[in-house]
Design a protein around this motif. Structure first.
Motif, PDB file in Angstrom:
ATOM      1  N   SER C 157       0.815  -1.226   0.000  1.00  9.76           N
ATOM      2  CA  SER C 157       0.000   0.000   0.000  1.00  9.76           C
ATOM      3  C   SER C 157       0.842   1.266   0.000  1.00  9.76           C
ATOM      4  CB  SER C 157      -0.934   0.008   1.209  1.00  9.76           C
ATOM      5  OG  SER C 157      -0.184  -0.013   2.417  1.00  9.76           O
ATOM      6  N   LEU C 158       2.074   1.202   0.475  1.00  6.78           N
ATOM      7  CA  LEU C 158       2.954   2.377   0.431  1.00  6.78           C
ATOM      8  C   LEU C 158       3.651   2.418  -0.923  1.00  6.78           C
ATOM      9  CD1 LEU C 158       4.578   2.141   3.985  1.00  6.78           C
ATOM     10  CD2 LEU C 158       3.076   3.980   3.166  1.00  6.78           C
ATOM     11  N   LYS C 159       3.494   3.533  -1.621  1.00  6.03           N
ATOM     12  CA  LYS C 159       4.119   3.631  -2.942  1.00  6.03           C
ATOM     13  C   LYS C 159       5.599   3.973  -2.815  1.00  6.03           C
ATOM     14  CE  LYS C 159      -0.083   5.558  -4.843  1.00  6.03           C
ATOM     15  NZ  LYS C 159      -0.608   6.732  -5.551  1.00  6.03           N
ATOM     16  N   MET C 160       6.368   3.475  -3.755  1.00  5.61           N
ATOM     17  CA  MET C 160       7.809   3.736  -3.754  1.00  5.61           C
ATOM     18  C   MET C 160       8.183   4.481  -5.026  1.00  5.61           C
ATOM     19  SD  MET C 160      10.843   0.877  -3.473  1.00  5.61           S
ATOM     20  CE  MET C 160      12.259   0.906  -4.582  1.00  5.61           C
ATOM     21  N   SER C 161       8.777   5.640  -4.859  1.00  9.29           N
ATOM     22  CA  SER C 161       9.312   6.389  -5.995  1.00  9.29           C
ATOM     23  C   SER C 161      10.822   6.424  -5.852  1.00  9.29           C
ATOM     24  CB  SER C 161       8.754   7.816  -6.005  1.00  9.29           C
ATOM     25  OG  SER C 161       7.349   7.786  -6.116  1.00  9.29           O
ATOM     26  N   VAL C 162      11.531   6.475  -6.955  1.00 10.84           N
ATOM     27  CA  VAL C 162      12.995   6.462  -6.888  1.00 10.84           C
ATOM     28  C   VAL C 162      13.564   7.644  -7.660  1.00 10.84           C
ATOM     29  CG1 VAL C 162      13.190   3.963  -6.623  1.00 10.84           C
ATOM     30  CG2 VAL C 162      13.161   4.975  -8.918  1.00 10.84           C
ATOM     31  N   ILE C 163      14.742   8.084  -7.220  1.00 12.75           N
ATOM     32  CA  ILE C 163      15.477   9.088  -7.987  1.00 12.75           C
ATOM     33  C   ILE C 163      16.555   8.365  -8.781  1.00 12.75           C
ATOM     34  CG2 ILE C 163      16.631  11.317  -7.902  1.00 12.75           C
ATOM     35  CD1 ILE C 163      14.090  11.542  -6.418  1.00 12.75           C
ATOM     36  N   ILE C 164      16.529   8.560 -10.076  1.00 14.44           N
ATOM     37  CA  ILE C 164      17.506   7.936 -10.974  1.00 14.44           C
ATOM     38  C   ILE C 164      18.702   8.873 -11.053  1.00 14.44           C
ATOM     39  CG2 ILE C 164      17.909   7.044 -13.305  1.00 14.44           C
ATOM     40  CD1 ILE C 164      15.679   5.595 -11.727  1.00 14.44           C
ATOM     41  N   GLU C 165      19.780   8.506 -10.353  1.00 13.50           N
ATOM     42  CA  GLU C 165      20.941   9.385 -10.377  1.00 13.50           C
ATOM     43  C   GLU C 165      22.238   8.591 -10.475  1.00 13.50           C
ATOM     44  OE1 GLU C 165      20.472  12.029  -6.966  1.00 13.50           O
ATOM     45  OE2 GLU C 165      19.329  10.512  -5.904  1.00 13.50           O
ATOM     46  N   SER C 166      22.156   7.453 -11.188  1.00 12.62           N
ATOM     47  CA  SER C 166      23.358   6.673 -11.478  1.00 12.62           C
ATOM     48  C   SER C 166      23.126   5.889 -12.765  1.00 12.62           C
ATOM     49  CB  SER C 166      23.645   5.686 -10.342  1.00 12.62           C
ATOM     50  OG  SER C 166      22.619   4.722 -10.239  1.00 12.62           O
ATOM     51  N   LYS C 182       7.703 -10.655 -10.017  1.00 14.94           N
ATOM     52  CA  LYS C 182       8.297 -11.795  -9.316  1.00 14.94           C
ATOM     53  C   LYS C 182       7.745 -11.972  -7.907  1.00 14.94           C
ATOM     54  CE  LYS C 182      12.556 -12.216 -11.905  1.00 14.94           C
ATOM     55  NZ  LYS C 182      14.027 -12.054 -11.877  1.00 14.94           N
ATOM     56  N   PRO C 183       7.657 -13.231  -7.458  1.00 14.72           N
ATOM     57  CA  PRO C 183       6.972 -13.518  -6.181  1.00 14.72           C
ATOM     58  C   PRO C 183       7.699 -12.987  -4.944  1.00 14.72           C
ATOM     59  CG  PRO C 183       7.834 -15.544  -7.188  1.00 14.72           C
ATOM     60  CD  PRO C 183       8.010 -14.455  -8.181  1.00 14.72           C
ATOM     61  N   THR C 184       9.000 -12.742  -5.023  1.00 18.02           N
ATOM     62  CA  THR C 184       9.723 -12.377  -3.801  1.00 18.02           C
ATOM     63  C   THR C 184       9.876 -10.865  -3.617  1.00 18.02           C
ATOM     64  OG1 THR C 184      10.847 -14.502  -4.012  1.00 18.02           O
ATOM     65  CG2 THR C 184      11.765 -13.014  -2.396  1.00 18.02           C
ATOM     66  N   ASN C 185       9.199 -10.071  -4.417  1.00 16.32           N
ATOM     67  CA  ASN C 185       9.223  -8.630  -4.163  1.00 16.32           C
ATOM     68  C   ASN C 185       7.827  -8.045  -4.299  1.00 16.32           C
ATOM     69  OD1 ASN C 185       8.667  -7.450  -6.865  1.00 16.32           O
ATOM     70  ND2 ASN C 185      10.630  -8.362  -7.429  1.00 16.32           N
ATOM     71  N   ASN C 186       7.711  -6.790  -3.899  1.00 13.83           N
ATOM     72  CA  ASN C 186       6.462  -6.045  -4.089  1.00 13.83           C
ATOM     73  C   ASN C 186       6.728  -4.792  -4.919  1.00 13.83           C
ATOM     74  OD1 ASN C 186       4.404  -7.525  -2.557  1.00 13.83           O
ATOM     75  ND2 ASN C 186       5.714  -7.083  -0.786  1.00 13.83           N
ATOM     76  N   LEU C 187       7.542  -4.953  -5.978  1.00 10.72           N
ATOM     77  CA  LEU C 187       7.914  -3.774  -6.769  1.00 10.72           C
ATOM     78  C   LEU C 187       6.719  -3.155  -7.499  1.00 10.72           C
ATOM     79  CD1 LEU C 187      11.458  -4.748  -8.129  1.00 10.72           C
ATOM     80  CD2 LEU C 187      10.899  -2.878  -6.579  1.00 10.72           C
ATOM     81  N   GLN C 188       5.565  -3.820  -7.429  1.00 15.30           N
ATOM     82  CA  GLN C 188       4.353  -3.195  -7.970  1.00 15.30           C
ATOM     83  C   GLN C 188       4.048  -1.888  -7.246  1.00 15.30           C
ATOM     84  OE1 GLN C 188       4.781  -6.266  -6.839  1.00 15.30           O
ATOM     85  NE2 GLN C 188       3.309  -7.731  -7.691  1.00 15.30           N
ATOM     86  N   ARG C 189       4.669  -1.677  -6.106  1.00 19.10           N
ATOM     87  CA  ARG C 189       4.453  -0.436  -5.368  1.00 19.10           C
ATOM     88  C   ARG C 189       5.110   0.759  -6.047  1.00 19.10           C
ATOM     89  NH1 ARG C 189       5.153  -1.039  -0.385  1.00 19.10           N
ATOM     90  NH2 ARG C 189       5.898  -3.150  -0.092  1.00 19.10           N
TER      91      ARG C 189
END
Lengths: 440, 440, 440
Positions: C157-166, C182-189
């Motif tokens: 339920s918590l969304k994850m945003s990332v800064i692309i700086e590399s 993939k089953p072992t992460n929740n990167l859908q966030r």
């Protein structure tokens, strides 16, 4: 190249920056003088000597001369290798589509690293051209590993650089970070990613009306990105109009803005240009966008004077009339300031950069996270003086992003003592010292 | 399309270059004339006939007419397919997000390849639009395989071309080389990678102020690179301002510099332009960079004359005054030569290219690895003659990189006998013959 | 941010577009006023309030103030969070190369989401800076999952945003689509992909003469492409010359042509500009390419007048003399029409776009798959009137590609009722209503 010549596994330094990649034919037809170009190149010093020297046993040397080329490299390295100030990475033959060529390259590498020949302790690695996809890179790496085993060299001690001259190799660069950790290869030996635009153009089947090379901006970006992601160094390919010094500099400026700080050099003259290009200038100066053409303002006393005809300025009562190309703009003093700010940019000297970094470091020590850096100048157009001033906020990120030219300078100063004289001519002694101490 | 009409698995030639990808609606509303456009297109010959003809049962045909479209393709191919000089690849419906559309496309392909319909022997493959990631490409490939099995066609004999019109498909192109070798697919059937910029713009959610299409330089680079890495052919999408011939040519020149030698054509007029565009000109000419605008110099006798007002030249005692835009430059004869060299570029004719290649081949036979090729001209500006001369070093890599237009020419000449007449009008007979023999 | 404040797992809306990403320091040194900037930012409304607000506990806040920053975020959110009209995503500390920093970021997130603090129900997610390769992204995702478990929040339920700086993070974006399933992460966030060009420049080791940021076109393309392939939203980094409104707009126009519709804002003034930038103008206008400089024609009555000096026009008997820069062209009326067509482009208003879409929708209902849309104008140069007219074919694909600004408008109108007043000032009421109904 290390000055420690006792054993290849005692090499201690690792260059973090490479400005110059200089190739020399290994053999020319016609007998005794066959190694003359190699002998001349290995004795270059100072700004004429490259960071990486590449005795080129591939394209620069005729196919029927390549066995002799290997002998010449051995002779010249065993004689002069200890004194060469840069690293030495011969280019051997290789082709992703031809096992015979690959095996020939392997035999050449095996010969060049034979301890009985007395060349290996001056060798830092090899350059592999015409690589294909990542599995082809692994074939080359495997030959390095076999050679190291055969000659009792430390596994992984020979560095491998590749020439990117196919679409497959460009794609392979995107996988280096994940492939380099795998147990069945030693791809950690990778060192330089060098674009080879002539063969790349063939592989991509590109056509230009004049036969000139396309710019290949995306390739250069992707090479620089792969270097960043995998801890390698990106180098641009040859600029073959060797008389066109201005064009070579424009190419390097474009490369630098992509993070590609190294470039191939075909002559000692190009080496000098390329060694100097990423170093900041001795004196700062202002650039002026004169209706689409970038010109350097002339310094007269403390004033910056524009002398061209593309932009003109006159006063008209309380207002100014600024004319750029055919367009006239009636504006007040503040608007004039804004307009000129948009057209002006300052190129800082080494001194300026060190000043700013020291200023930021002092502010940080005093507990400040961000400070404003001011640039100001008196700009003169058609005899009218305009005071220009601009602030830029520096925070930790700005500080670090602007540190790259200093880090490069420090890398050069530490690893290339033969260039200290040239640097002392380029810069004041006091700046050199401060530049070595800042940012640490 | 092969002229051998006995069986689809006896097709012998494979085009290595595709210049033109011409789409035609398969059915229009209003009854008997529904197939008129198909019938007209399949009877095109010579420069008006494309290398790849695409009866378009997707966007060019209204949704409710697509079953009739399939019937029309069958009728027209069984009647006229044997004589068509290019390849025939109908576009069927497909969408990465819609299984119903995918199944409908499958049924259309099944019908079009039914041996009882008499069309399949004239069919070279299908074009699949709106593909997504690589697993979606595999779904389409699986339908090809099932169809081949069902209709007793050789597995892999039907070629598959895709339209790249999503970010997912752009990324999928980076994996083709590794995916094409896998045992559970027949992706070796892939043929064309065609950019579809209109739908791609939608998928990327891009906005331009005027509603015009963005340039999508990176997409085109990535498509060309994937074609290079996986042995496929890159084709650019439609240029929909069909009256803007100059703009179409500029786009093709830009594409060619990226290695994308094919382009979509919407009309037989565009087909003619696109068939000719990658062929070298009959006569070479000089380009002049007149203050940022590229102009072609006019040939008068053996001299190359600049007639514009952007650049002017006058003598001033021993010196010259060269004026470019608003800027005046007082320079001596040698500096003038250098300045003009920077501004000039020569576009070689087919004859020139063949000459240079023959010269290099002779030098190679005589044991020389590199030779200097000279370009010279008398350039006239404001009545003043200036002799210009430039050398370019050719080695094996230069030779091979510049061979692409010749390889394309040879591919066209071999595979498109219906264009021999047009080529004979474009070039002298003697050049045609030499061009077919050089580089082999 | 939802207006439903009962529980984080009841959030119902998902923004499909994000125009603005506004960062605010979380704490400043000097005591009681430490949270003043946060308090001021969270009370912004209308065009001054961003779509995504980012209390920035990383670079904008001094390292020694970050624990206090976390407390301040908790205080301000628990007090004012319910009323904030956008989403709230604090940025915490993170670094791909530093486990201590990563653990500190984790502790901050844990604190910020502690249900006893009363802030979590106003929190939409977190922004993770300085991510590296995909495995580094997974480390961050794992902390989100642990936090959700610890605090009884719905997994993902918590969304994850990332800064692309590399460079590593840029490459990771190419894998999101396959990794997110993939089953072992929740990167859908994952939610926003935000470019961070200052640190990216450092990571790529790029140098520009003036110290200005490179354009990084390829990075922005790759970010937009990844957003498209993985269902995320692309946002450009900060534009730090905050007085340069024109430059900010040029950057946004360039971004929009890449499909990157969001941008970082450093001030409420930049938020206003960025909130408005992707919305179509109230009135359409004509752009004119005046010898390489794009100018807006002035509307006088129904005529479009060019008033500059770069292009001039005069009649000469039956002919016209069109002068562009230094070059004169003697042409007839039809050629003049063609030349001017090439130089002119129309920027449609919201009204124009809605008109065209309605027209196409009506045509489609009547069974037509494609219609010609006409743009026409009377253009005046040096007092001479020229009638200009151009047709553009619209089919389903054109219609959908041009729908993006409308979809964005509708998303804004639905999710940002606090901006209804501003929109009512920008556009006529009747257009607003039609714009909400078209395209559905």
């Amino acid at each position: 190249m290390t000055t420690n010549t006792t054993a290849i596994d005692e090499r201690t330094h690792e260059r973090k920056f490479v400005r110059t990649f200089f190739t020399t034919p290994t053999a020319v037809e016609g007998g005794d003088d066959s190694a003359k170009m190699l002998e001349s190149a290995i004795q270059l010093r100072g700004m004429q000597a490259p960071d990486v020297w590449v005795p080129d046993n591939e394209d620069a040397t005729a196919p029927n001369m390549r066995e002799e080329g290997v002998e010449n490299i051995v002779d010249v390295l065993s004689k002069h290798g200890a004194e060469f100030p840069g690293e030495i990475h011969p280019r051997v033959v290789w082709h992703r589509d031809d096992p015979g060529t690959r095996y020939r390259g392997f035999r050449h590498m095996l010969e060049l690293t034979d301890p009985e020949n007395g060349a290996v302790e001056h060798l830092d690695g090899f350059v592999i051209p015409e690589v294909g996809d990542i599995d082809d890179w692994k074939k080359a790496d495997e030959f390095f590993t076999i050679i190291e085993d055969e000659h009792d060299l430390e596994e992984g001690s020979l560095k491998m650089s590749v020439i990117i001259e196919s679409g497959a190799a460009e794609l392979a660069m995107g996988k280096l970070r994940e492939e380099m950790g795998k147990p069945t290869n030693n791809l950690q030996r990778l060192f330089l990613l060098v674009d080879g635009e002539v063969d790349y153009t063939k592989d991509m089947r590109a056509i230009t009306p004049t036969g000139g090379l396309p710019k290949w901006s995306e390739l250069r970006h992707n090479t620089s990105r792969a270097a960043s992601a995998a801890g390698l160094i990106a180098v641009d390919g040859p600029y073959d109009d060797i008389r066109d010094v201005e064009g070579y500099h424009e190419r390097m400026t474009d490369n630098q803005s992509k993070g590609m700080l190294g470039i191939w050099s075909l002559t000692p003259g190009q080496v000098v240009e390329a060694n100097r290009a990423p170093l900041p200038p001795r004196e700062g100066y202002w650039l002026f966008d004169a209706d689409g053409r970038e010109v350097e303002l002339e310094r007269e006393g403390g004033r910056q004077v524009y002398t061209g005809d593309r932009v003109s300025l006159r006063e008209d009562g309380d207002e100014y009339v600024l004319s750029v190309g055919g367009d006239e703009l009636g504006i007040d003093a503040e608007e004039l300031h804004e307009e000129l700010l948009d057209l002006l940019a300052y190129v800082p000297s080494l001194d300026d950069i060190v000043d700013s970094m020291e200023e930021f470091e002092a502010a940080k020590e005093a507990g400040k996270g961000a400070i404003a850096m001011t640039q100001s100048a008196t700009v003169v157009i058609d005899g009218i003086d305009v005071e220009i001033s601009r602030d830029r906020m520096w925070d930790e990120a700005t500080y670090q992003a602007l540190q790259t030219p200093i880090a490069l300078f420090q890398d050069v100063y530490e690893n290339r003592p033969d260039q200290h004289g040239d640097l002392a001519e380029l810069y004041d002694e006091s700046v050199l010292e401060r530049a070595m101490n800042v940012g640490n």
